[in-house]
Motif scaffolding. Structure first.
Motif, PDB file in Angstrom:
ATOM      1  N   ARG A  54      -3.352   8.096   7.015  1.00 33.26           N
ATOM      2  CA  ARG A  54      -2.559   9.070   7.789  1.00 33.26           C
ATOM      3  C   ARG A  54      -1.359   8.391   8.437  1.00 33.26           C
ATOM      4  N   ARG A  55      -1.550   7.172   8.953  1.00 33.36           N
ATOM      5  CA  ARG A  55      -0.423   6.440   9.547  1.00 33.36           C
ATOM      6  C   ARG A  55       0.622   6.107   8.488  1.00 33.36           C
ATOM      7  N   ASP A  56       0.154   5.693   7.304  1.00 34.17           N
ATOM      8  CA  ASP A  56       1.090   5.402   6.212  1.00 34.17           C
ATOM      9  C   ASP A  56       1.877   6.644   5.831  1.00 34.17           C
ATOM     10  N   LEU A  57       1.182   7.766   5.696  1.00 34.27           N
ATOM     11  CA  LEU A  57       1.856   9.006   5.302  1.00 34.27           C
ATOM     12  C   LEU A  57       2.865   9.447   6.345  1.00 34.27           C
ATOM     13  N   GLN A  58       2.530   9.250   7.622  1.00 35.59           N
ATOM     14  CA  GLN A  58       3.450   9.619   8.684  1.00 35.59           C
ATOM     15  C   GLN A  58       4.724   8.782   8.605  1.00 35.59           C
ATOM     16  N   GLN A  59       4.563   7.477   8.365  1.00 37.87           N
ATOM     17  CA  GLN A  59       5.733   6.604   8.257  1.00 37.87           C
ATOM     18  C   GLN A  59       6.570   6.946   7.025  1.00 37.87           C
ATOM     19  N   LEU A  60       5.914   7.218   5.918  1.00 36.38           N
ATOM     20  CA  LEU A  60       6.634   7.569   4.695  1.00 36.38           C
ATOM     21  C   LEU A  60       7.339   8.907   4.835  1.00 36.38           C
ATOM     22  N   ASP A  61       6.716   9.840   5.548  1.00 39.66           N
ATOM     23  CA  ASP A  61       7.340  11.139   5.800  1.00 39.66           C
ATOM     24  C   ASP A  61       8.580  10.974   6.666  1.00 39.66           C
ATOM     25  N   ARG A 114       0.831  -1.206   0.000  1.00 37.02           N
ATOM     26  CA  ARG A 114       0.000   0.000   0.000  1.00 37.02           C
ATOM     27  C   ARG A 114       0.865   1.255   0.000  1.00 37.02           C
ATOM     28  N   GLN A 115       1.918   1.238   0.774  1.00 38.31           N
ATOM     29  CA  GLN A 115       2.783   2.410   0.831  1.00 38.31           C
ATOM     30  C   GLN A 115       3.543   2.608  -0.481  1.00 38.31           C
ATOM     31  N   LEU A 116       3.901   1.512  -1.143  1.00 38.90           N
ATOM     32  CA  LEU A 116       4.513   1.631  -2.465  1.00 38.90           C
ATOM     33  C   LEU A 116       3.548   2.300  -3.445  1.00 38.90           C
ATOM     34  N   GLU A 117       2.275   1.918  -3.368  1.00 43.59           N
ATOM     35  CA  GLU A 117       1.270   2.508  -4.248  1.00 43.59           C
ATOM     36  C   GLU A 117       1.076   3.985  -3.942  1.00 43.59           C
ATOM     37  N   ILE A 118       1.144   4.352  -2.667  1.00 40.45           N
ATOM     38  CA  ILE A 118       1.010   5.763  -2.290  1.00 40.45           C
ATOM     39  C   ILE A 118       2.148   6.581  -2.887  1.00 40.45           C
ATOM     40  N   SER A 143      -4.693  14.026  -1.701  1.00 37.47           N
ATOM     41  CA  SER A 143      -5.249  14.190  -0.362  1.00 37.47           C
ATOM     42  C   SER A 143      -5.421  12.844   0.329  1.00 37.47           C
ATOM     43  N   VAL A 144      -5.599  12.906   1.644  1.00 35.03           N
ATOM     44  CA  VAL A 144      -5.845  11.701   2.430  1.00 35.03           C
ATOM     45  C   VAL A 144      -7.109  11.002   1.950  1.00 35.03           C
ATOM     46  N   GLU A 145      -8.168  11.783   1.704  1.00 35.24           N
ATOM     47  CA  GLU A 145      -9.446  11.207   1.290  1.00 35.24           C
ATOM     48  C   GLU A 145      -9.334  10.493  -0.051  1.00 35.24           C
ATOM     49  N   GLU A 146      -8.606  11.098  -0.991  1.00 32.58           N
ATOM     50  CA  GLU A 146      -8.438  10.477  -2.308  1.00 32.58           C
ATOM     51  C   GLU A 146      -7.671   9.166  -2.205  1.00 32.58           C
ATOM     52  N   LEU A 147      -6.628   9.146  -1.380  1.00 30.91           N
ATOM     53  CA  LEU A 147      -5.849   7.918  -1.210  1.00 30.91           C
ATOM     54  C   LEU A 147      -6.669   6.838  -0.520  1.00 30.91           C
ATOM     55  N   ALA A 148      -7.461   7.228   0.478  1.00 27.76           N
ATOM     56  CA  ALA A 148      -8.293   6.259   1.182  1.00 27.76           C
ATOM     57  C   ALA A 148      -9.300   5.612   0.234  1.00 27.76           C
ATOM     58  N   GLN A 149      -9.914   6.429  -0.606  1.00 29.22           N
ATOM     59  CA  GLN A 149     -10.883   5.911  -1.564  1.00 29.22           C
ATOM     60  C   GLN A 149     -10.200   5.024  -2.600  1.00 29.22           C
ATOM     61  N   GLN A 159      10.489   9.579   2.221  1.00 30.49           N
ATOM     62  CA  GLN A 159      10.005   9.253   0.880  1.00 30.49           C
ATOM     63  C   GLN A 159       8.975  10.245   0.364  1.00 30.49           C
ATOM     64  N   ILE A 160       8.248  10.895   1.268  1.00 27.63           N
ATOM     65  CA  ILE A 160       7.253  11.895   0.903  1.00 27.63           C
ATOM     66  C   ILE A 160       7.339  13.052   1.887  1.00 27.63           C
ATOM     67  N   THR A 161       6.545  14.078   1.642  1.00 23.92           N
ATOM     68  CA  THR A 161       6.439  15.204   2.570  1.00 23.92           C
ATOM     69  C   THR A 161       4.976  15.397   2.926  1.00 23.92           C
ATOM     70  N   ARG A 162       4.669  15.320   4.211  1.00 24.43           N
ATOM     71  CA  ARG A 162       3.295  15.539   4.664  1.00 24.43           C
ATOM     72  C   ARG A 162       2.949  17.012   4.583  1.00 24.43           C
ATOM     73  N   VAL A 163       1.747  17.323   4.097  1.00 21.77           N
ATOM     74  CA  VAL A 163       1.209  18.680   4.110  1.00 21.77           C
ATOM     75  C   VAL A 163      -0.203  18.597   4.654  1.00 21.77           C
ATOM     76  N   HIS A 164      -0.784  19.738   4.941  1.00 17.37           N
ATOM     77  CA  HIS A 164      -2.122  19.752   5.510  1.00 17.37           C
ATOM     78  C   HIS A 164      -3.120  19.067   4.579  1.00 17.37           C
ATOM     79  N   GLY A 165      -3.734  18.008   5.071  1.00 23.05           N
ATOM     80  CA  GLY A 165      -4.766  17.323   4.300  1.00 23.05           C
ATOM     81  C   GLY A 165      -4.274  16.284   3.328  1.00 23.05           C
TER      82      GLY A 165
END
Length: 255
Positions: free
Chosen positions: A36-43, A5-9, A20-26, A47-53
């Motif tokens: 959100r947990r995946d994004l936090q770990q990737l940040d 899942r994180q590779l796909e993100i 956005s979080v909502e788009e990825l969840a869908q 590998q990525i940068t978290r931004v608002h939303g």
């Protein structure tokens, strides 16, 4: 499962530039909390940068992704036909108009046709910015947002909010294709809300679609024929699709 899942993100972000979080969840069929947990770990792993939303790819990764130059590849495809569409579309603009230009290679060509015209151009397209930035006559308004470098566009909630604050006499919309039932399609999740906001921000919506986009394809519905006022295309566009649009009150102009 989590690793895949994180590779796909990450791949999604490298393709779209931001989401956005909502788009990825869908898209991935999991909860927003899981994303959100995946994004936090990737940040945390860089590998990525978290931004608002949502999230974006770091600058270095984004530049690597841009080496594919998808915008440039599309721009080189069927340029004469697209330019014909752009030239006819330019005749729909009156001096003094406020014009809203969507992203895409045909709208970039339309921007070239509008150079030295006493009009106001608002856009989410960096390609349009490049065409008009040094024009002393055109009043140019660039709407903010996340930069999708490979696609020369601005997207996300900031862009959508900006579009809710403006009003245009006429908007020129690009698309991936048009179905035979008149639905306008696009292939990129993050661009679709922006396109819908472009339609809402204008009195008149003109779809620019060369003949190769009929009947067309795409993953997501942007709007129906009822949301369009004018369609500009080339000879050879699918007759059944054009007739469906006409039946829904769309004025069809053929170059």
């Amino acid at each position: 499962m989590r690793h895949q899942r994180q590779l796909e993100i990450v791949q999604r972000l490298r393709t779209d530039g931001a989401t956005s979080v909502e788009e990825l969840a869908q898209l991935l069929g999991v909860s927003s909390a899981t994303i959100r947990r995946d994004l936090q770990q990737l940040d945390e792993s860089g590998q990525i940068t978290r931004v608002h939303g949502g999230a974006i790819v770091p600058a270095g990764d984004s530049e690597d992704a841009d080496r594919d130059y998808p915008f440039a590849s599309v721009a080189a495809d069927a340029t004469p036909e697209k330019r014909q569409v752009a030239r006819l579309a330019a005749t729909l603009v009156q001096d003094g108009d406020v014009v809203l230009l969507d992203v895409g290679t045909t709208t970039q060509l339309l921007a070239e046709e509008l150079r030295t015209r006493p009009v106001t151009v608002m856009t989410t397209s960096l390609a349009v910015l490049d065409v008009l930035r040094d024009d002393p006559v055109v009043e140019l308004i660039l709407l903010g947002g996340w930069v999708r470098r490979a696609y020369h566009s601005l997207v996300g909630v900031l862009t959508e909010d900006a579009l809710r604050q403006v009003h245009a006499d006429v908007a020129f919309l690009g698309a991936s294709g048009v179905r035979r039932d008149g639905y306008v399609l696009d292939t990129t999740t993050i661009e679709v809300p922006v396109k819908r906001a472009v339609i809402e921000a204008s009195d008149k919506t003109v779809l620019l679609a060369d003949r190769n986009k009929f009947p067309g394809n795409g993953k997501l519905k942007v709007c129906g024929a009822d949301d369009l006022d004018v369609l500009v295309t080339n000879p050879g566009a699918d007759p059944a699709t054009l007739q469906n649009c006409i039946d829904h009150g769309v004025e069809v102009l053929i170059t």
